[in-house]
Design a protein around this motif. Structure first.
Motif, PDB file in Angstrom:
ATOM      1  N   ARG A  79     -54.026 -51.257 -94.272  1.00 43.27           N
ATOM      2  CA  ARG A  79     -54.643 -50.790 -92.823  1.00 43.27           C
ATOM      3  C   ARG A  79     -56.281 -51.560 -93.017  1.00 43.27           C
ATOM      4  NH1 ARG A  79     -52.775 -45.405 -91.834  1.00 43.27           N
ATOM      5  NH2 ARG A  79     -50.674 -44.591 -93.084  1.00 43.27           N
ATOM      6  N   GLY A  80     -56.784 -52.195 -93.346  1.00 40.88           N
ATOM      7  CA  GLY A  80     -57.643 -52.725 -92.899  1.00 40.88           C
ATOM      8  C   GLY A  80     -59.223 -52.322 -93.950  1.00 40.88           C
ATOM      9  N   GLY A  81     -58.867 -51.559 -95.689  1.00 41.55           N
ATOM     10  CA  GLY A  81     -59.655 -51.353 -96.652  1.00 41.55           C
ATOM     11  C   GLY A  81     -60.955 -50.715 -95.731  1.00 41.55           C
ATOM     12  N   TRP A  82     -62.161 -50.616 -96.196  1.00 40.74           N
ATOM     13  CA  TRP A  82     -63.232 -49.612 -95.732  1.00 40.74           C
ATOM     14  C   TRP A  82     -64.355 -50.965 -95.606  1.00 40.74           C
ATOM     15  CZ3 TRP A  82     -61.257 -48.616-100.905  1.00 40.74           C
ATOM     16  CH2 TRP A  82     -61.680 -49.846-101.880  1.00 40.74           C
ATOM     17  N   MET A 154     -69.366 -49.551-103.987  1.00 44.16           N
ATOM     18  CA  MET A 154     -68.704 -48.484-102.573  1.00 44.16           C
ATOM     19  C   MET A 154     -68.687 -49.946-101.962  1.00 44.16           C
ATOM     20  SD  MET A 154     -71.080 -45.013-101.285  1.00 44.16           S
ATOM     21  CE  MET A 154     -70.089 -43.845-101.417  1.00 44.16           C
ATOM     22  N   ASN A 155     -69.075 -50.865-102.537  1.00 49.34           N
ATOM     23  CA  ASN A 155     -68.887 -52.321-101.514  1.00 49.34           C
ATOM     24  C   ASN A 155     -68.262 -53.810-102.219  1.00 49.34           C
ATOM     25  OD1 ASN A 155     -70.928 -51.580 -99.151  1.00 49.34           O
ATOM     26  ND2 ASN A 155     -71.936 -51.971-100.353  1.00 49.34           N
ATOM     27  N   VAL A 156     -67.749 -52.647-103.616  1.00 50.69           N
ATOM     28  CA  VAL A 156     -66.316 -53.699-103.629  1.00 50.69           C
ATOM     29  C   VAL A 156     -65.530 -53.528-102.811  1.00 50.69           C
ATOM     30  CG1 VAL A 156     -65.035 -54.433-105.368  1.00 50.69           C
ATOM     31  CG2 VAL A 156     -67.128 -53.780-106.219  1.00 50.69           C
ATOM     32  N   PRO A 157     -64.772 -54.684-102.346  1.00 49.33           N
ATOM     33  CA  PRO A 157     -64.005 -54.284-101.515  1.00 49.33           C
ATOM     34  C   PRO A 157     -62.278 -54.116-101.836  1.00 49.33           C
ATOM     35  CG  PRO A 157     -65.114 -56.895-101.487  1.00 49.33           C
ATOM     36  CD  PRO A 157     -65.409 -55.960-102.864  1.00 49.33           C
ATOM     37  N   VAL A 160     -60.106 -56.379-103.693  1.00 46.31           N
ATOM     38  CA  VAL A 160     -60.656 -56.448-105.097  1.00 46.31           C
ATOM     39  C   VAL A 160     -60.142 -55.128-105.904  1.00 46.31           C
ATOM     40  CG1 VAL A 160     -62.624 -56.759-106.645  1.00 46.31           C
ATOM     41  CG2 VAL A 160     -62.928 -57.800-104.419  1.00 46.31           C
ATOM     42  N   ARG A 161     -60.271 -54.582-105.512  1.00 48.49           N
ATOM     43  CA  ARG A 161     -59.749 -52.883-106.641  1.00 48.49           C
ATOM     44  C   ARG A 161     -58.624 -53.084-106.820  1.00 48.49           C
ATOM     45  NH1 ARG A 161     -63.925 -52.179-109.243  1.00 48.49           N
ATOM     46  NH2 ARG A 161     -65.529 -49.877-107.721  1.00 48.49           N
ATOM     47  N   LEU A 162     -57.979 -53.389-105.923  1.00 49.98           N
ATOM     48  CA  LEU A 162     -56.065 -53.329-105.983  1.00 49.98           C
ATOM     49  C   LEU A 162     -55.966 -54.667-107.087  1.00 49.98           C
ATOM     50  CD1 LEU A 162     -53.174 -52.801-104.761  1.00 49.98           C
ATOM     51  CD2 LEU A 162     -53.624 -54.099-102.562  1.00 49.98           C
ATOM     52  N   ARG A 163     -56.167 -55.730-107.051  1.00 53.01           N
ATOM     53  CA  ARG A 163     -55.755 -56.569-107.794  1.00 53.01           C
ATOM     54  C   ARG A 163     -56.090 -56.424-108.833  1.00 53.01           C
ATOM     55  NH1 ARG A 163     -58.613 -59.898-103.980  1.00 53.01           N
ATOM     56  NH2 ARG A 163     -60.053 -60.342-105.058  1.00 53.01           N
ATOM     57  N   GLN A 164     -57.816 -55.421-109.436  1.00 54.73           N
ATOM     58  CA  GLN A 164     -58.133 -54.730-110.503  1.00 54.73           C
ATOM     59  C   GLN A 164     -57.181 -53.876-110.849  1.00 54.73           C
ATOM     60  OE1 GLN A 164     -61.559 -52.734-110.463  1.00 54.73           O
ATOM     61  NE2 GLN A 164     -62.053 -53.047-112.482  1.00 54.73           N
ATOM     62  N   LEU A 165     -56.106 -52.690-110.015  1.00 49.89           N
ATOM     63  CA  LEU A 165     -55.061 -51.638-110.448  1.00 49.89           C
ATOM     64  C   LEU A 165     -53.965 -52.770-111.052  1.00 49.89           C
ATOM     65  CD1 LEU A 165     -55.905 -49.073-107.919  1.00 49.89           C
ATOM     66  CD2 LEU A 165     -55.988 -48.525-109.760  1.00 49.89           C
ATOM     67  N   ASN A 404     -62.816 -61.157-110.037  1.00 49.74           N
ATOM     68  CA  ASN A 404     -64.024 -61.075-109.340  1.00 49.74           C
ATOM     69  C   ASN A 404     -65.051 -60.535-108.880  1.00 49.74           C
ATOM     70  OD1 ASN A 404     -66.649 -62.760-108.583  1.00 49.74           O
ATOM     71  ND2 ASN A 404     -66.063 -63.210-106.784  1.00 49.74           N
ATOM     72  N   VAL A 405     -64.800 -59.192-109.607  1.00 46.78           N
ATOM     73  CA  VAL A 405     -65.025 -57.672-109.810  1.00 46.78           C
ATOM     74  C   VAL A 405     -67.032 -57.961-109.449  1.00 46.78           C
ATOM     75  CG1 VAL A 405     -65.409 -54.828-110.272  1.00 46.78           C
ATOM     76  CG2 VAL A 405     -62.923 -56.870-109.983  1.00 46.78           C
ATOM     77  N   PRO A 406     -67.640 -57.855-108.578  1.00 46.87           N
ATOM     78  CA  PRO A 406     -68.841 -57.600-108.546  1.00 46.87           C
ATOM     79  C   PRO A 406     -69.063 -57.117-109.293  1.00 46.87           C
ATOM     80  CG  PRO A 406     -68.277 -57.940-106.123  1.00 46.87           C
ATOM     81  CD  PRO A 406     -67.025 -57.436-106.758  1.00 46.87           C
ATOM     82  N   SER A 407     -70.431 -56.975-110.174  1.00 47.59           N
ATOM     83  CA  SER A 407     -71.224 -55.873-111.019  1.00 47.59           C
ATOM     84  C   SER A 407     -72.020 -55.281-110.090  1.00 47.59           C
ATOM     85  CB  SER A 407     -71.650 -56.714-111.878  1.00 47.59           C
ATOM     86  OG  SER A 407     -72.374 -56.474-113.434  1.00 47.59           O
ATOM     87  N   THR A 408     -72.187 -53.875-111.145  1.00 46.18           N
ATOM     88  CA  THR A 408     -73.089 -52.670-110.707  1.00 46.18           C
ATOM     89  C   THR A 408     -74.072 -52.989-111.652  1.00 46.18           C
ATOM     90  OG1 THR A 408     -72.081 -51.364-111.663  1.00 46.18           O
ATOM     91  CG2 THR A 408     -71.640 -51.927-108.747  1.00 46.18           C
ATOM     92  N   ILE A 409     -73.663 -53.078-112.373  1.00 51.18           N
ATOM     93  CA  ILE A 409     -74.792 -53.836-113.986  1.00 51.18           C
ATOM     94  C   ILE A 409     -76.259 -53.919-113.862  1.00 51.18           C
ATOM     95  CG2 ILE A 409     -75.289 -54.274-116.117  1.00 51.18           C
ATOM     96  CD1 ILE A 409     -72.440 -54.247-116.511  1.00 51.18           C
ATOM     97  N   SER A 410     -76.446 -55.212-112.305  1.00 46.42           N
ATOM     98  CA  SER A 410     -77.993 -55.238-112.499  1.00 46.42           C
ATOM     99  C   SER A 410     -78.627 -54.695-111.226  1.00 46.42           C
ATOM    100  CB  SER A 410     -77.452 -56.608-111.069  1.00 46.42           C
ATOM    101  OG  SER A 410     -76.623 -56.771-110.048  1.00 46.42           O
ATOM    102  N   ALA A 411     -77.824 -53.057-110.632  1.00 44.92           N
ATOM    103  CA  ALA A 411     -78.634 -52.937-109.726  1.00 44.92           C
ATOM    104  C   ALA A 411     -78.970 -51.968-110.834  1.00 44.92           C
ATOM    105  CB  ALA A 411     -77.654 -51.636-108.898  1.00 44.92           C
TER     106      ALA A 411
END
Length: 433
Positions: A79-82, A154-157, A160-165, A404-411
């Motif tokens: 459906r186009g993700g978010w 929130m901005n992890v596409p 990418v979340r699908l491939r992670q699952l 290639n899940v973007p990290s939130t740890i740097s925030a």
């Protein structure tokens, strides 16, 4: 009528609240310890309602729920993700502007916010509650306020979340066999320990796990012995990487941390060692037992393995309130360790809760061997779902997912231990070369 999800969450909170209330006062507050274990943050009702389940991470139910979530995320991607969210990292209740509408839409797509909440440009209590839910699902502090880490998550596409699952459901299936009636799960990316009995989570513990450059290994082993009030012999790798550099900066470091230098069976004065040569690598270093200063705290749990790692308490308990708990040299620190070892020893004659407390309070080195070793699984699961339909994601801290899940740890995010004056210690770990 209560839904199954509501019932599961209520039972989970009731169980964990009961666990917390059974702890002695010294284990619930700063009492005889250097810092509190932050149970009030980690086990708060708000956290339990959205984040905790009685279903073990390693279970057929989790596999089935994660497989269903894969299908749901395939639909989201189709459906186009978010859309990405920007300029929202400082939003609070009462905030206004176009970024609020973007946050609302992002939360609606993943079911964190009911669509009937509308598209108002005001950051109201509904949005705050939805943000809390989102934060809980991503292992972030549940403030209900936007932060840079929350915005980055929130901005992890969606793809990418699908491939992670998809990657993690394969890992979960690999544990589909009989893991035992009683066992322990350490999920490294979630920095979380679960004890499991009869197919349900009994106790839950925040954990401190291996740093990115000193990773906790993925392995299957068994808990065999509890060492109360242990001393700690510093591994050669930590002598080189940590201890000697600390002595070069602070000549009183060993004395302040009650670490003795041993050579040829005799104790050596730190002042007699040339710390700017390789002389320091020739000795053995042993830290006295003591809850307030020993790096293993009050107890060590032996889990025989070729990596030389183990599970233990810590003298820096404030770290359990942090989002980022990748702080060890490979070993796993366990929050509320008294509850953990009491559960491990429950089938060992002569080792009830009173005996555990007496052994700790004695201050003496006492060993308790489990009559039945308990299986322990150190796993690497960054995405999973529970039967109530809640999906969890964690940073791919060791970059093992390959997506290639973007990290939130740097925030930067507020962390509990930042408010504490933490003793500078190093962490028991494996014998690295």
């Amino acid at each position: 009528m209560l839904t199954q999800a509501h019932t599961t969450r209520s039972l989970g909170f009731a169980l964990l609240a009961a666990v917390a209330l059974t702890l002695p006062a010294a284990a619930r507050d700063a009492g005889g310890f250097a810092q509190a274990e932050w149970a009030q943050d980690y086990a708060s009702p708000a956290a339990m309602q959205v984040q905790r389940s009685l279903t073990p991470i390693l279970s057929p139910q989790t596999v089935a729920a994660t497989e269903q979530m894969v299908e749901r995320y395939r639909d989201i991607v189709a459906r186009g993700g978010w859309r990405p969210v920007s300029g929202a990292d400082r939003l609070r209740i009462g905030g206004r502007g176009p970024a609020v509408a973007a946050v609302r839409q992002r939360l609606i797509v993943t079911g964190d916010l009911d669509p009937v909440a509308g598209t108002s440009g005001v950051y109201d209590s509904y949005v705050a509650a939805a943000v809390k839910r989102f934060q809980a699902r991503h292992g972030l502090s549940q403030t209900g306020q936007m932060s840079l880490a929350t915005q980055q998550a929130m901005n992890v596409p969606a793809d990418v979340r699908l491939r992670q699952l998809e990657t993690n459901v394969v890992r979960l299936r690999s544990y589909a066999g009989n893991l035992g009636n009683r066992f322990v799960i350490t999920n490294i990316p979630a920095a979380l320990v679960q004890t499991v009995e009869n197919g349900q989570v009994v106790t839950l513990h925040a954990a401190g796990v291996g740093k990115i450059d000193r990773q906790s290994p993925i392995m299957n082993t068994k808990a065999t012995e509890i060492n109360f009030n242990p001393t700690w012999t510093v591994p050669a790798s930590i002598v080189k990487k940590d201890l000697i550099p600390k002595m070069q900066k602070d000549p009183n470091y060993l004395t302040d941390n009650k670490i003795r230098i041993l050579g040829n069976g005799q104790e050596i004065s730190p002042k007699s060692v040339n710390w700017f040569s390789d002389e320091g690598t020739r000795y053995t270093y042993r830290q006295d037992s003591g809850a307030d200063f020993n790096s293993m705290g009050i107890v060590r749990i032996n889990i025989p393995n070729p990596h030389g790692v183990f599970m233990h308490d810590t003298n820096t308990k404030g770290v359990f309130g942090d989002d980022f708990r990748f702080i060890s040299s490979g070993c796993v620190r366990v929050q509320n360790v008294r509850e953990y070892i009491t559960w491990l020893l429950k089938d060992t004659p002569g080792w009830g809760r009173n005996e555990v407390e007496q052994a700790i309070e004695s201050g003496k080195r006492i060993d308790a061997r489990l009559s039945q070793p308990v299986p322990v699984y150190w796993t690497y699961i960054t995405a999973w779902s529970t039967p109530d339909g809640l999906v969890q994601f964690r940073d791919d801290i060791y970059k093992r997912d390959g997506v290639n899940v973007p990290s939130t740890i740097s925030a930067p995010t507020p962390v509990a231990s930042a408010e504490q004056t933490m003793p500078e210690t190093f962490e028991p770990g494996d014998e690295e070369n």
